[in-house]
Write a protein that holds these residues in place. Structure first.
Motif, mmCIF file in Angstrom:
data_model
loop_
_atom_site.group_PDB
_atom_site.id
_atom_site.type_symbol
_atom_site.label_atom_id
_atom_site.label_comp_id
_atom_site.label_asym_id
_atom_site.label_seq_id
_atom_site.Cartn_x
_atom_site.Cartn_y
_atom_site.Cartn_z
ATOM 1 N N GLU A 98 -0.687 4.634 -17.947
ATOM 2 C CA GLU A 98 -0.968 3.314 -17.464
ATOM 3 C C GLU A 98 0.060 2.314 -16.706
ATOM 4 O OE1 GLU A 98 -2.698 0.923 -20.512
ATOM 5 O OE2 GLU A 98 -4.373 2.236 -20.760
ATOM 6 N N GLU A 99 1.458 2.379 -17.281
ATOM 7 C CA GLU A 99 2.692 1.727 -16.708
ATOM 8 C C GLU A 99 3.127 2.588 -15.521
ATOM 9 O OE1 GLU A 99 5.320 -1.313 -16.659
ATOM 10 O OE2 GLU A 99 3.712 -1.148 -17.831
ATOM 11 N N ASN A 100 3.143 3.945 -15.715
ATOM 12 C CA ASN A 100 3.381 4.482 -14.275
ATOM 13 C C ASN A 100 2.384 4.345 -13.315
ATOM 14 O OD1 ASN A 100 4.682 6.313 -12.727
ATOM 15 N ND2 ASN A 100 3.683 8.253 -13.834
ATOM 16 N N LYS A 101 1.048 4.485 -13.452
ATOM 17 C CA LYS A 101 0.174 4.096 -12.499
ATOM 18 C C LYS A 101 0.565 2.547 -11.734
ATOM 19 C CE LYS A 101 -3.517 6.554 -14.545
ATOM 20 N NZ LYS A 101 -4.785 6.574 -14.932
ATOM 21 N N ARG A 102 0.962 1.649 -12.794
ATOM 22 C CA ARG A 102 1.212 0.257 -12.131
ATOM 23 C C ARG A 102 2.445 0.268 -11.323
ATOM 24 N NH1 ARG A 102 4.275 -3.903 -13.396
ATOM 25 N NH2 ARG A 102 5.274 -2.797 -14.935
ATOM 26 N N LEU A 103 3.366 0.918 -11.765
ATOM 27 C CA LEU A 103 4.582 0.838 -10.860
ATOM 28 C C LEU A 103 4.412 1.577 -9.775
ATOM 29 C CD1 LEU A 103 7.247 1.583 -13.793
ATOM 30 C CD2 LEU A 103 6.948 -0.398 -12.737
ATOM 31 N N ARG A 104 3.611 2.786 -9.613
ATOM 32 C CA ARG A 104 3.185 3.539 -8.384
ATOM 33 C C ARG A 104 2.615 2.495 -7.371
ATOM 34 N NH1 ARG A 104 1.449 9.688 -10.255
ATOM 35 N NH2 ARG A 104 3.507 10.354 -10.971
ATOM 36 N N ALA A 105 1.703 1.671 -7.875
ATOM 37 C CA ALA A 105 0.962 0.727 -7.118
ATOM 38 C C ALA A 105 1.897 -0.124 -6.615
ATOM 39 C CB ALA A 105 -0.081 0.256 -7.935
ATOM 40 N N GLU A 106 2.811 -0.752 -7.507
ATOM 41 C CA GLU A 106 3.924 -1.565 -6.787
ATOM 42 C C GLU A 106 4.794 -1.016 -5.727
ATOM 43 O OE1 GLU A 106 5.969 -3.192 -10.130
ATOM 44 O OE2 GLU A 106 4.344 -4.215 -10.941
ATOM 45 N N LEU A 107 5.046 0.185 -6.082
ATOM 46 C CA LEU A 107 6.028 0.737 -5.227
ATOM 47 C C LEU A 107 5.379 1.113 -3.839
ATOM 48 C CD1 LEU A 107 8.449 2.423 -4.512
ATOM 49 C CD2 LEU A 107 7.550 4.504 -5.351
ATOM 50 N N GLN A 108 4.227 1.339 -3.815
ATOM 51 C CA GLN A 108 3.578 1.486 -2.428
ATOM 52 C C GLN A 108 3.288 0.065 -1.730
ATOM 53 O OE1 GLN A 108 -0.454 3.116 -3.632
ATOM 54 N NE2 GLN A 108 0.246 5.321 -4.132
ATOM 55 N N ALA A 109 3.135 -1.080 -2.745
ATOM 56 C CA ALA A 109 3.008 -2.287 -1.900
ATOM 57 C C ALA A 109 4.542 -2.635 -1.258
ATOM 58 C CB ALA A 109 2.721 -3.349 -3.102
ATOM 59 N N LEU A 110 5.660 -2.207 -1.918
ATOM 60 C CA LEU A 110 7.025 -2.646 -1.439
ATOM 61 C C LEU A 110 7.230 -1.597 -0.304
ATOM 62 C CD1 LEU A 110 8.978 -2.454 -4.761
ATOM 63 C CD2 LEU A 110 8.533 -4.425 -3.419
ATOM 64 N N GLN A 111 6.699 -0.338 -0.338
ATOM 65 C CA GLN A 111 6.802 0.482 1.006
ATOM 66 C C GLN A 111 6.120 -0.126 2.124
ATOM 67 O OE1 GLN A 111 5.466 4.356 -0.427
ATOM 68 N NE2 GLN A 111 7.798 4.871 -1.186
ATOM 69 N N LYS A 112 5.045 -0.563 1.741
ATOM 70 C CA LYS A 112 4.235 -1.195 2.829
ATOM 71 C C LYS A 112 5.043 -2.445 3.309
ATOM 72 C CE LYS A 112 -0.383 0.340 1.505
ATOM 73 N NZ LYS A 112 -1.824 -0.279 0.894
ATOM 74 N N THR A 113 5.524 -3.264 2.610
ATOM 75 C CA THR A 113 6.274 -4.509 3.001
ATOM 76 C C THR A 113 7.232 -4.016 3.687
ATOM 77 O OG1 THR A 113 5.429 -5.581 0.803
ATOM 78 C CG2 THR A 113 7.408 -6.471 2.078
#
Length: 1089
Positions: A98-113
């Protein structure tokens, strides 16, 4: 193991082994379980019971049931615990997923930013570029309008000047008519508006900017010009928009003039020929007593003065009885002389008349002149003497001749000559502001550091490079270089990035000559280009030291900044920092920067120390290096190469004809054909071979006939054999065996030395050798391209000449140790504790290292003045190399110096010795600081401060110097509080000693500003830096030039020579440069003219 019946078969008869009767075997119904026996044997705790029955053995299941249950329970407990652990780990795994999924989501958001910010950055850059394009367009339009306005203003000012000139002419004619009694009109009855104008005489400049003529206020350009303070060369490119006399000069012309002025090195005195104060003495038999007293008693003082300042001193005097046989030598020595002294009494001879006419009448402005006239009533002046004095007086229109009129004893006359010469040498030749340089090392070193901050470098290296370049440029032969020059021009014009260009060729193919000619042409046609060149001399000489080469080029770069401090002395850091300084200057320089290194393959470990050549260079930087095709490193052969081919027959003939024409030698047709047939191979068409061949033909008539010389030359098939023949010709030209012996020994000493030997050293080694004979010998060897004079030292002109001497006179080099021992003996005698000349410091340690005498080398290094001399002239890496060769590390080396200083301190009693001791302690502290031994550097610097405060005065400028060095140590130590305190004390002392507008004050301000910058105190740092820049600008203006007085004198002489011709484009360019030079001095009157 089975049942008991398994031992025998049923019905089998068993025999009795002990003699009894046999029996029959039968099956016993009782069965022993092997598993129970195994269990029993495995879990047995006590001793085994012997004699147990079969019945007790079979009941094992009942006995171990409890233990079995215990084991089963333990197993169940273990299984349950492991199952619990597995369940817990499964839960943790699910949580980590679950933590890995959350971090992947944050990484995708940072990449978009990040992508969004990147797009915004690109759009901002695009907007910036568009704004810059608009600004460039606006700048172009503004410049266009300015140019149009300048053209308009130029036209109108020219019309006004024409009108004023015509008016002055008319007024002059009017005055002439009135003087003749002709009345043209009555001014009182005139209706002219100009009736109140002041009439000026013809040719008198009219101050029309004052408003009297134009009836208006001064123009904006003239007012801004009068109010504009001096600005240095780095700001000079922005001055041409507002200046009065240069209002009509385009920006390109202004930049060209400033860049051309910056090409001249300002630090080397041009009043001396080859770093030697040559005093040409013209004497008669009547004044021989004064000459002898001066030579014996006062010349050593002048020699000590000059050697203490890094120059040689030499008396040039041809005896009256043999002067007629040295006519060519006398003329050459007079051209090279720094000062001429004429000693007269009543009568003169023909030779004295010739020399006096040449020096005092024909060329009175060539060098300083001193006339000593001994007047005695009993011996009136003869007719020729009186006529000579009248001609000298008539030629001395500027009253530059120093006249010493004396009627006393010869001793007093010699003393007066010495006093006058000392004044001339100090003020006119060496450019010292004051006449007192007896302050020993402190005053000299302080004056040198004033120009270069904390940077230590050797002026002799710089002069050696300048002389090498000038000698190559002065060569008459062109050798068909135009096609190669075009290739070099194409390289400069090529779009970046461009790799280094390799100029290759065989020995003597003309690489140095080509590069010198190309630099000279580029400086004329592209004055905005900055040239950094270095000509490598003989291997193992100072010019082939890689660290010294890079340091010299770095200092040349730093000359284009107001402050040139901050250069590290560490050899490794010097090699690392050069590309950074090059990049900094390239970003601010308007034109190209071209680095030229000749004979780069002769540099020690060239591939390792010249790695920066392979790295990408700034876009406006070009690099040209020359190598010997036989010794070129393999990695460099991939660079673009310009190979110098042998001369073709037409070029060979041109070189020979040029030399023959200059020497007034005519060859017959048969001789021309012989030379043409001979010069057909690659070795005989070599540029050096052809040049040497032409020199041999034209300059050997005194020893051999032309036919014999040509016959012998045609037997030589390469340059080495031709040089060997030249040595034989030079020996045959000498008259005695003693002179031939001196020539052999002198050439062998030059070959065995580090950098060469001086004329004064040759005269000291060979006491029986007279200066006229030495001058004649050097004249012959120079004409044959064997030796030359560079920085006051006799050196070989080419490597092949040194190799020929080694083969002919030194048995292939086997005699080198013996000649090195002779030099070691001479320099050891010259070694003294009070003062060590730069020649002793350069030669003695190197000779001892070549002799592999580590003990004597260490002793020479522990002579504190030797190490001080090497360090003060920037030979830091060389000093470290000597200590490494001895086998000492940094700490042991510091200990050795401390012990030597303590031993020397015990013998210091006088004030002068204490001053020298303070200088030695300061040098040791700076040396240790450069080594990185900060904790050990504080003690000697503190001791130097104490000595100077005691021996001099607490407010003496030398105390400020000690405080400055101590502060530098604390800055590196990151103890900024102590450093700030020392810098402020040094600043206060400097201001009290020199005033608020001195270069030493600027140095302290720069250091304090740098300290504040390290502490992020940017506002305070900026204020100090601005004040420092203003001081440096004002100091440069007061000195009369941008960097030093030498620049003005040398450049002005060049400009005056060029302006003697017709009205050409070169003359216009020269006038432009002269005007810019005068303007940069704030000399507005000369600037208008």
């Amino acid at each position: 193991m089975g049942t008991a019946s398994s031992l025998v078969s049923p019905g089998e008869v068993i025999e009795d082994a002990y003699g009894g009767e046999g029996g029959e075997a039968c099956e016993i119904p009782v069965e022993v379980k092997p598993k129970a026996r195994l269990l029993r044997s495995s879990f047995r705790r006590g001793p085994r019971v012997i004699g147990a029955s079969f019945k007790s053995t079979g009941s094992v299941d009942l006995e171990y049931t409890a233990e079995y249950e215990r084991l089963r329970k333990e197993y169940e407990i273990f299984r349950v615990s492991k199952n619990n652990e597995i369940t817990s780990m499964q839960k943790k795994e699910a949580k980590l997923d679950e933590e890995n999924k959350r971090l992947r989501a944050e990484l995708q958001a940072l990449q978009k930013t990040y992508q969004k910010i990147l797009r915004e950055k690109e759009s901002a850059l695009e907007a910036k570029y568009q704004a810059m394009e608009r600004a460039a367009t606006f700048e172009h339009d503004r410049d266009k309008v300015k140019r149009q306005f300048k053209i308009f203003r130029e036209t109108k000012e020219k019309e006004i000047q024409d009108l004023l000139r015509a008016k002055r002419d008319l007024e002059a004619k009017l005055q002439q008519l009135q003087a003749q009694g002709i009345m043209v009109y009555d001014p009182d009855d005139s209706d002219d508006d100009d009736n109140h104008t002041t009439v000026t005489a013809a040719g008198t400049p009219c101050d029309y900017w004052g408003g009297g003529v134009l009836g208006s206020e001064p123009s904006m350009g003239s007012m801004m010009q009068l109010q504009q303070t001096f600005r240095g060369p780095e700001f000079a490119h922005s001055l041409c928009d507002v200046e009065g006399p240069f209002a009509n000069v385009s920006r390109d012309d202004w930049d060209a003039a400033v860049a051309s002025l910056l090409q001249v090195s300002p630090h080397v005195s041009q009043a001396l020929w080859s770093n030697t104060v040559r005093c040409y003495l013209i004497s008669t038999q009547e004044t021989q007593a004064e000459l002898d007293i001066f030579t014996q008693s006062y010349s050593p003082r002048l020699r000590s003065l000059c050697e203490g300042l890094g120059h040689f001193y030499l008396n040039i005097c041809f005896p009256e009885e043999s002067a007629a046989s040295y006519a060519l030598e006398r003329r050459q020595e007079m051209e090279r002389s720094s000062v001429c002294v004429l000693l007269l009494k009543s009568s003169v001879t023909s030779c004295v008349l010739e020399d006096a006419e040449e020096a005092f009448v024909k060329n009175p402005d060539g060098h300083p002149l001193v006339l000593y006239l001994r007047t005695v009533e009993a011996h009136p002046l003869s007719g020729p003497t009186r006529q000579l004095l009248e001609r000298v007086n008539a030629a001395d229109k500027a009253a530059k001749v120093k006249v010493v009129d004396h009627g006393g004893s010869p001793e007093e006359g010699a003393s007066m000559i010495y006093t006058q010469l000392e004044k001339v040498i100090k003020q006119e030749l060496l450019g010292l502001e004051g006449s007192d340089v007896d302050g020993k090392d402190s005053g000299i070193d302080e004056g040198r550091e004033e120009d270069s901050g904390d940077v230590l470098w050797d002026l002799h290296d710089e002069q050696e490079q300048i002389e090498a370049y000038q000698q190559a440029c002065s060569a008459a032969a062109q050798l068909g270089f135009q096609k190669y020059i075009d290739r070099l021009n194409d390289m400069v014009a090529a779009p970046p990035p461009t790799p280094p260009l390799l100029v290759s060729g065989g020995p003597g193919s003309g690489k140095s000559l080509l590069l010198s000619k190309w630099i000279e042409l580029q400086q004329k046609h592209s004055p905005n280009t900055l040239f950094l060149y270095h000509f490598v001399g003989r291997p193992l000489s100072t010019s082939s030291e890689p660290v010294l080469i890079i340091k010299r080029l770095t200092v040349k770069l730093l000359q284009h900044f107001w402050s040139i401090s901050g250069l590290s002395m560490d050899p490794s850091k010097i090699l690392e920092e050069f590309p950074r300084w090059l990049e900094r200057l390239s970003s601010r320089h308007q034109g190209n920067i071209i680095i030229i290194i000749d004979s780069i393959d002769q540099i020690q470990q060239a591939e390792r120390h010249m790695k920066w050549l392979i790295d990408p260079l700034p876009v406006n930087v070009r690099v040209v290096v020359s190598v010997n095709v036989e010794t070129c490193p393999q990695a460099w052969r991939l660079w673009p190469t310009l190979h110098l081919d042998p001369l073709n027959p037409r070029e060979v003939k041109s070189v020979i004809n040029t030399e023959c024409l200059a020497a007034d030698v005519k060859l017959t047709k048969d001789q021309d054909k012989k030379l043409e047939r001979h010069c057909r191979s690659a070795s005989t068409c070599n540029a050096l071979y052809v040049t040497l061949l032409a020199k041999m033909i034209t300059n050997c008539r005194c020893a051999w006939s032309l036919e014999k010389t040509l016959e012998q030359c045609l037997l030589c098939q390469d340059t080495m054999s031709l040089y060997s023949l030249g040595l034989k010709v030079a020996l045959d030209s000498l008259s005695t065996d003693g002179e031939r012996h001196v020539m052999r020994e002198m050439l062998c000493l030059v070959c065995a030395s580090h950098n060469g030997v001086s004329e004064s050293e040759v005269l000291a080694v060979f006491p029986d050798l007279g200066l006229p004979v030495l001058s004649s010998l050097l004249y012959t060897l120079q004409r044959l391209c064997i030796v030359g004079l560079g920085c006051g030292l006799i050196r070989f002109q080419h490597l092949q000449a040194a190799e020929a001497v080694r083969l002919e006179f030194m048995d292939g080099g086997t005699c080198s140790p013996a000649y090195r021992e002779k030099l070691i003996h001479y320099f050891s005698q010259q070694l003294s504790q009070d003062r060590v000349t730069w020649r002793v410091a350069d030669e003695l340690p190197w000779l001892l290292q070549q002799q592999e005498d580590r003990a004597k080398l260490q002793l020479s290094l522990l002579n504190l003045f030797v190490s001080q001399n090497l360090y003060k002239r920037g030979h830091f890496s060389e000093l470290l190399a000597y200590w490494q060769y001895v086998g000492k590390d940094k700490s042991s080396m510091a200990t050795e110096y401390f012990d030597s200083l303590k031993h020397y301190e015990k013998s210091c009693e006088s004030e002068d010795s204490m001053i020298r001791l303070g200088n030695l302690y300061e040098t040791l502290g700076r040396f240790l600081k450069d080594l990185g031994l900060l904790s050990q550097a504080v003690a000697p610097l503190q001791r130097s401060l104490e000595i100077r405060e005691t021996a001099l005065d607490p407010d003496h400028p030398s105390v400020a110097l000690s405080l400055h060095q101590l502060a530098g140590v604390y800055v590196q130590w990151r103890k900024y509080g102590n450093a700030e305190q020392f810098y402020k004390q040094a600043l206060e002392i400097s201001e009290n000693a020199y005033g608020s507008d001195h270069a030493c004050v600027a140095r302290e301000l720069d250091s304090l500003a740098m300290l504040y910058q390290k502490q992020n105190k940017y506002e305070q740092a900026e204020k100090l830096r601005k004040r420092s820049v203003r001081i440096r600008q004002k100091t440069a203006r007061q000195k009369g030039h941008m960097y030093g007085f030498t620049l003005l004198r040398r450049r002005a002489l060049q400009l005056e020579e060029l302006t003697l011709g017709k009205d050409t484009a070169d003359c216009a360019k020269t006038f432009n440069e002269l005007g810019v030079l005068y303007y940069l001095q704030n000399n507005l009157d000369c600037c208008y003219v």
